[in-house]
Design an enzyme around this catalytic site. Structure first.
Site, PDB file in Angstrom:
ATOM      1  N   THR A   8      17.537  28.357  49.072  1.00 28.97           N
ATOM      2  CA  THR A   8      18.261  27.715  48.436  1.00 28.97           C
ATOM      3  C   THR A   8      19.693  28.584  48.049  1.00 28.97           C
ATOM      4  O   THR A   8      20.350  28.189  47.134  1.00 28.97           O
ATOM      5  CB  THR A   8      17.981  27.242  47.121  1.00 28.97           C
ATOM      6  OG1 THR A   8      17.305  28.430  46.502  1.00 28.97           O
ATOM      7  CG2 THR A   8      16.677  26.364  47.207  1.00 28.97           C
ATOM      8  N   ASP A  47      18.272  42.738  59.376  1.00 25.23           N
ATOM      9  CA  ASP A  47      17.073  43.041  58.685  1.00 25.23           C
ATOM     10  C   ASP A  47      16.864  44.464  58.583  1.00 25.23           C
ATOM     11  O   ASP A  47      16.433  44.883  59.819  1.00 25.23           O
ATOM     12  CB  ASP A  47      16.202  42.043  58.897  1.00 25.23           C
ATOM     13  CG  ASP A  47      14.726  42.452  58.219  1.00 25.23           C
ATOM     14  OD1 ASP A  47      14.803  41.966  57.189  1.00 25.23           O
ATOM     15  OD2 ASP A  47      13.900  42.994  58.752  1.00 25.23           O
ATOM     16  N   TYR A  52      12.247  52.016  57.182  1.00 22.54           N
ATOM     17  CA  TYR A  52      12.372  52.107  58.583  1.00 22.54           C
ATOM     18  C   TYR A  52      12.978  53.384  59.118  1.00 22.54           C
ATOM     19  O   TYR A  52      14.165  53.600  58.754  1.00 22.54           O
ATOM     20  CB  TYR A  52      13.232  50.683  58.991  1.00 22.54           C
ATOM     21  CG  TYR A  52      12.674  49.562  58.801  1.00 22.54           C
ATOM     22  CD1 TYR A  52      11.261  49.413  58.605  1.00 22.54           C
ATOM     23  CD2 TYR A  52      13.304  48.426  58.970  1.00 22.54           C
ATOM     24  CE1 TYR A  52      10.658  48.153  58.398  1.00 22.54           C
ATOM     25  CE2 TYR A  52      12.582  47.182  59.015  1.00 22.54           C
ATOM     26  CZ  TYR A  52      11.212  47.018  58.675  1.00 22.54           C
ATOM     27  OH  TYR A  52      10.689  45.742  58.406  1.00 22.54           O
TER      28      TYR A  52
END
Length: 305
Positions: A8, A47, A52
């Protein structure tokens, strides 16, 4: 590339997200070429996560992209936090510190989306709500979501967090499809699949939460890629057959299988190979038939009741 609404949030995002987990393995020149290819294909959703490459993936991305205020508006940045060495941490202090460090590494003032990475059983949702309020008020994060969470964990957060949770990143591939398989085995004594996630697929559809499948080519937990694997001869034969029909690669069909689901998912592609990324993006143009979708599902060893 085709786009969908992210939950949304009001954001229109490409149906394929570029996962940057392995970007720390690239030299700057390689990263520049990869990012440029992605952008030329309309893949402008990147992303990240603070873990990471120990943070290096975010640094390399920002450097290779040539981050500045003008270029920043042309991309959508998502990152995740909450994993620490030996623990998960959704405390207010850790969330706020993590985001500050993410923004520094990405050389930007804000994230479009922040996800909580792995469920923290010691979560105090009131603290999460305070952290989200602070990040929103300071303009550091525009939208929020979760990763690897089942419905009741999300409901607990929603009891306190006022911002909509717009995404849930979950493991899903043709061979790791328990969120789909469990839905077929309702009220079955000898069910072929255990309901491991509390009906998260239907829950996300009901609450307009975009599912972002991770590891869309993996079987097991990072055990290997099913494409070309001798563990899945029937699956590969079926994928190759359908790929030949559409004149695309098997990689394209594997992603098209996920995109065919009406939940309007946004798979996260972890490759750092520009050609393979293009093959994934091509799936945006493929609409598998219902019969083809089920044939692939069954060829993976999944069964219908």
């Amino acid at each position: 590339m085709r786009t969908i609404g992210l939950g949304t949030s009001g954001l229109q995002v490409p149906v394929v997200a570029v996962g940057c987990m392995r970007m720390n393995a690239l030299e700057k020149r390689e990263a520049e070429a990869f990012i440029q290819t992605a952008l030329e294909q309309g893949a402008n959703f990147f992303d990240h996560a603070d873990i990471y490459g120990g943070g290096r993936s975010e640094e390399i991305f920002a450097d290779a992209f040539g981050m500045n205020s003008n270029k920043r508006e042309s991309i959508i940045l998502q990152s995740k936090c909450g994993i620490r060495k030996g623990m998960f941490d959704f405390s207010k202090g850790h969330i706020l510190t993590s985001v500050d460090n993410i923004l520094k590494r990405l050389q930007t003032d804000y994230l479009d989306v922040l996800l909580l990475h792995r469920p923290d059983t010691l979560v105090e949702p009131e603290e999460v709500a305070e952290a989200f309020d602070t990040l929103e008020r300071e303009g550091k994060v525009r939208h929020f979501g979760v990763s690897n969470q089942h419905p009741l964990q999300i409901e607990l957060l929603r009891k306190y967090v006022k911002q909509p949770l717009v995404a849930n990143q979950l493991q899903l591939s043709i061979t790791n499809a328990t969120m789909i398989t469990s839905g077929f085995n309702v009220n079955m004594e000898n069910a072929a699949a255990v309901n491991r996630d509390g009906g998260i697929l239907d829950y996300c559809r009901l609450h307009d939460i975009t599912i972002q499948p991770w590891s869309p080519f993996q079987y097991g937990f990072f055990e290997g890629v099913f494409l070309g694997s001798d563990k899945y001869p029937e699956l590969n034969a079926k994928i190759d057959e359908i790929a030949a029909k559409y004149e695309v690669t098997n990689t394209t069909i594997a992603i098209a299988w996920i995109l065919r689901h009406p939940a309007k998912m946004q798979p996260v592609i972890g490759t750092m190979n520009a050609t393979r990324l293009q093959e994934c993006i091509k799936a945006s143009d493929i609409q598998l038939t219902r019969q083809e979708w089920y044939e692939i599902y069954l060829a993976a060893g999944n069964v219908l009741p």
